[in-house]
Design a protein around this motif. Structure first.
Motif, PDB file in Angstrom:
ATOM      1  N   LEU A 216       0.766  -1.584  -0.390  1.00  0.00           N
ATOM      2  CA  LEU A 216      -0.057  -0.063  -0.178  1.00  0.00           C
ATOM      3  C   LEU A 216       0.866   1.223   0.484  1.00  0.00           C
ATOM      4  O   LEU A 216       1.923   1.432   1.318  1.00  0.00           O
ATOM      5  CB  LEU A 216      -1.436  -0.274   0.898  1.00  0.00           C
ATOM      6  CG  LEU A 216      -1.290   1.353   1.520  1.00  0.00           C
ATOM      7  CD1 LEU A 216      -2.989   0.813   0.072  1.00  0.00           C
ATOM      8  CD2 LEU A 216      -2.635   1.223   2.530  1.00  0.00           C
ATOM      9  N   GLN A 217       0.379   1.611  -0.940  1.00  0.00           N
ATOM     10  CA  GLN A 217       1.511   3.367  -1.203  1.00  0.00           C
ATOM     11  C   GLN A 217       0.146   4.587  -1.555  1.00  0.00           C
ATOM     12  O   GLN A 217      -0.266   3.949  -2.586  1.00  0.00           O
ATOM     13  CB  GLN A 217       2.851   3.337  -2.475  1.00  0.00           C
ATOM     14  CG  GLN A 217       3.148   2.391  -1.793  1.00  0.00           C
ATOM     15  CD  GLN A 217       4.645   1.917  -2.648  1.00  0.00           C
ATOM     16  OE1 GLN A 217       5.536   3.073  -2.935  1.00  0.00           O
ATOM     17  NE2 GLN A 217       4.575   0.939  -4.093  1.00  0.00           N
ATOM     18  N   LEU A 218       0.069   5.386  -1.091  1.00  0.00           N
ATOM     19  CA  LEU A 218      -0.089   6.665  -1.446  1.00  0.00           C
ATOM     20  C   LEU A 218       1.253   8.069  -1.754  1.00  0.00           C
ATOM     21  O   LEU A 218       2.286   8.204  -0.774  1.00  0.00           O
ATOM     22  CB  LEU A 218      -0.847   6.831  -0.267  1.00  0.00           C
ATOM     23  CG  LEU A 218      -1.588   8.098  -0.386  1.00  0.00           C
ATOM     24  CD1 LEU A 218      -2.836   7.559   0.786  1.00  0.00           C
ATOM     25  CD2 LEU A 218      -0.924   9.365   0.543  1.00  0.00           C
ATOM     26  N   LYS A 219       0.849   8.940  -2.663  1.00  0.00           N
ATOM     27  CA  LYS A 219       1.157  10.327  -2.755  1.00  0.00           C
ATOM     28  C   LYS A 219       0.000  11.495  -2.421  1.00  0.00           C
ATOM     29  O   LYS A 219      -0.330  11.549  -3.486  1.00  0.00           O
ATOM     30  CB  LYS A 219       1.842  10.103  -4.074  1.00  0.00           C
ATOM     31  CG  LYS A 219       2.659  11.514  -4.781  1.00  0.00           C
ATOM     32  CD  LYS A 219       3.109  11.426  -6.396  1.00  0.00           C
ATOM     33  CE  LYS A 219       3.088  13.212  -6.783  1.00  0.00           C
ATOM     34  NZ  LYS A 219       5.048  13.127  -5.324  1.00  0.00           N
ATOM     35  N   VAL A 220       0.681  12.109  -2.147  1.00  0.00           N
ATOM     36  CA  VAL A 220      -0.555  13.558  -1.871  1.00  0.00           C
ATOM     37  C   VAL A 220      -0.138  14.435  -3.131  1.00  0.00           C
ATOM     38  O   VAL A 220       1.174  15.161  -3.152  1.00  0.00           O
ATOM     39  CB  VAL A 220       0.061  14.359  -0.915  1.00  0.00           C
ATOM     40  CG1 VAL A 220      -0.537  15.580  -0.179  1.00  0.00           C
ATOM     41  CG2 VAL A 220      -0.138  13.614   0.542  1.00  0.00           C
ATOM     42  N   LEU A 221      -1.026  14.465  -3.990  1.00  0.00           N
ATOM     43  CA  LEU A 221      -0.632  15.026  -5.097  1.00  0.00           C
ATOM     44  C   LEU A 221      -1.275  16.893  -4.409  1.00  0.00           C
ATOM     45  O   LEU A 221      -0.208  17.910  -5.143  1.00  0.00           O
ATOM     46  CB  LEU A 221      -1.618  15.030  -5.893  1.00  0.00           C
ATOM     47  CG  LEU A 221      -1.757  13.518  -6.942  1.00  0.00           C
ATOM     48  CD1 LEU A 221      -3.017  12.641  -7.229  1.00  0.00           C
ATOM     49  CD2 LEU A 221      -1.155  13.157  -7.292  1.00  0.00           C
ATOM     50  N   GLU A 222      -1.741  17.057  -4.114  1.00  0.00           N
ATOM     51  CA  GLU A 222      -2.224  18.302  -3.385  1.00  0.00           C
ATOM     52  C   GLU A 222      -3.310  18.573  -2.305  1.00  0.00           C
ATOM     53  O   GLU A 222      -3.559  17.286  -1.697  1.00  0.00           O
ATOM     54  CB  GLU A 222      -3.360  19.103  -3.799  1.00  0.00           C
ATOM     55  CG  GLU A 222      -3.343  20.447  -3.848  1.00  0.00           C
ATOM     56  CD  GLU A 222      -4.914  21.273  -4.866  1.00  0.00           C
ATOM     57  OE1 GLU A 222      -5.359  22.112  -4.322  1.00  0.00           O
ATOM     58  OE2 GLU A 222      -4.499  21.191  -6.176  1.00  0.00           O
ATOM     59  N   GLU A 223      -1.780  19.351  -0.565  1.00  0.00           N
ATOM     60  CA  GLU A 223      -2.405  19.224   0.194  1.00  0.00           C
ATOM     61  C   GLU A 223      -3.178  19.995   0.779  1.00  0.00           C
ATOM     62  O   GLU A 223      -3.036  21.469  -0.035  1.00  0.00           O
ATOM     63  CB  GLU A 223      -1.193  19.342   1.389  1.00  0.00           C
ATOM     64  CG  GLU A 223      -1.624  18.780   3.057  1.00  0.00           C
ATOM     65  CD  GLU A 223      -0.572  18.362   3.386  1.00  0.00           C
ATOM     66  OE1 GLU A 223      -0.383  18.682   4.565  1.00  0.00           O
ATOM     67  OE2 GLU A 223       0.782  19.177   3.626  1.00  0.00           O
TER      68      GLU A 223
END
Length: 319
Positions: A216-223
């Motif tokens: 499971l991996q996540l990237k914040v595109l816009e906080e």
């Protein structure tokens, strides 16, 4: 939102989801508790319950009948373990016995068989608040007595199946066997899909030509800068789901209406992607089959597939 969870075994207890929060006032810290984890206080009612027997085996319980003075949940540590702290959001694997506090009669119990524990999410929105308050901020290896008023138990409806009336307090004796800490996505830094939003805020996702990630991996595109999503919240979110295996979008809400759903009602990977994020954030998350719809293609149309979700978190509120 109130949601009944199934009985897990013939002798297992029912856990009900009732709203409410553990109060910060009137609590005392168990040794090893963090500043953010304040266990429910002991009281005369919980201290009046006498328990004997080995941890992990069915206890012998002596309690006043009826048990009185139960205005709010009380918690007494019978045996204090030296294991990890059971913090909010964790999953505690427990054995427990439940008795009717008015009659003193046994209501239900777990099997007390080795490796046959009950998994309790430490979240009052998902499980019986009195049980959560007994377990929360304890340590693995502890035996806990929880004396619970109806408001933190089965409420005005009682639980006829176990002969518990609307005005009956209940008594739990809980053995905390182990914990599973909250699922947190790893930061997604390699082979991250390209995500572009058009003028209407609708995303287009382009997958890399690589094998799918295994975790499971996540990237914040816009906080965003709004409230933080917590376990048990009801979240308003736009989403787009793509199968890494087929490259096809299988579901989305960006061209329809945002989804409003409790975090505890979604698959594990989706919940983990929401919890801890701020309202206004846009994220992309990849989840392996075991954290999505399972590994069996025959059990679900998306079974066995790695899924990628683009999410736009719009609001969050307590359920």
């Amino acid at each position: 939102m109130r949601r009944a969870l199934p009985v897990l075994a013939a002798s297992a207890a029912v856990a009900l989801a009732l709203a409410g929060c553990t109060p910060d006032s009137g609590t005392t810290s168990q040794e090893g508790a963090s500043d953010a984890c304040r266990p429910t206080a002991s009281g005369a009612a919980s201290e009046s319950v006498k328990v004997s027997g080995e941890l992990g085996a069915k206890p012998e319980i002596e309690a006043p009948t009826p048990i009185e003075g139960v205005e709010e949940t009380q918690r007494t540590v019978v045996t204090e373990g030296d294991g990890d702290l059971v913090e909010p959001g964790a999953t505690a694997n427990v054995q427990f016995t439940l008795i009717n506090g008015t009659t003193g009669e046994p209501a239900t119990e777990t099997s007390y068989e080795e490796d046959a524990t009950e998994a309790i999410v430490v979240d009052e929105e998902q499980y019986l608040p009195g049980l959560v308050k007994a377990v929360e901020c304890s340590t693995v290896g502890s035996r806990i007595v929880g004396v619970v008023p109806p408001a933190d138990a089965f409420g005005e409806q009682g639980l006829e199946q176990f002969a518990i009336g609307a005005e009956d307090p209940i008594v739990f004796v809980v053995d905390i066997v182990s914990i599973k800490k909250p699922l947190v996505p790893a930061e997604w830094t390699e082979d991250v899909p390209e995500v572009e939003f058009d003028g209407d805020g609708i995303p287009t996702l382009t997958l890399p030509k690589t094998d799918p990630p295994k975790e499971l991996q996540l990237k914040v595109l816009e906080e965003g800068d709004g409230a933080t999503v917590e376990s048990g919240d009801t979240v308003t979110v736009d989403y787009q789901g793509t199968s890494w295996d087929t490259g096809e979008v299988f579901d989305e809400s960006f061209t329809k209406e945002p989804l409003e759903i409790a975090t505890g009602s979604v698959v594990q990977g989706f919940e983990a992607a929401l919890v801890g994020q701020k309202v206004g954030s846009k994220v992309v998350v990849v989840m392996p089959p075991e954290l999505a719809y399972g590994t069996d293609p025959e059990a679900h149309a998306l079974g066995g597939q790695t899924l990628v979700f683009v999410m736009d978190i719009q609001d969050t509120a307590k359920s």
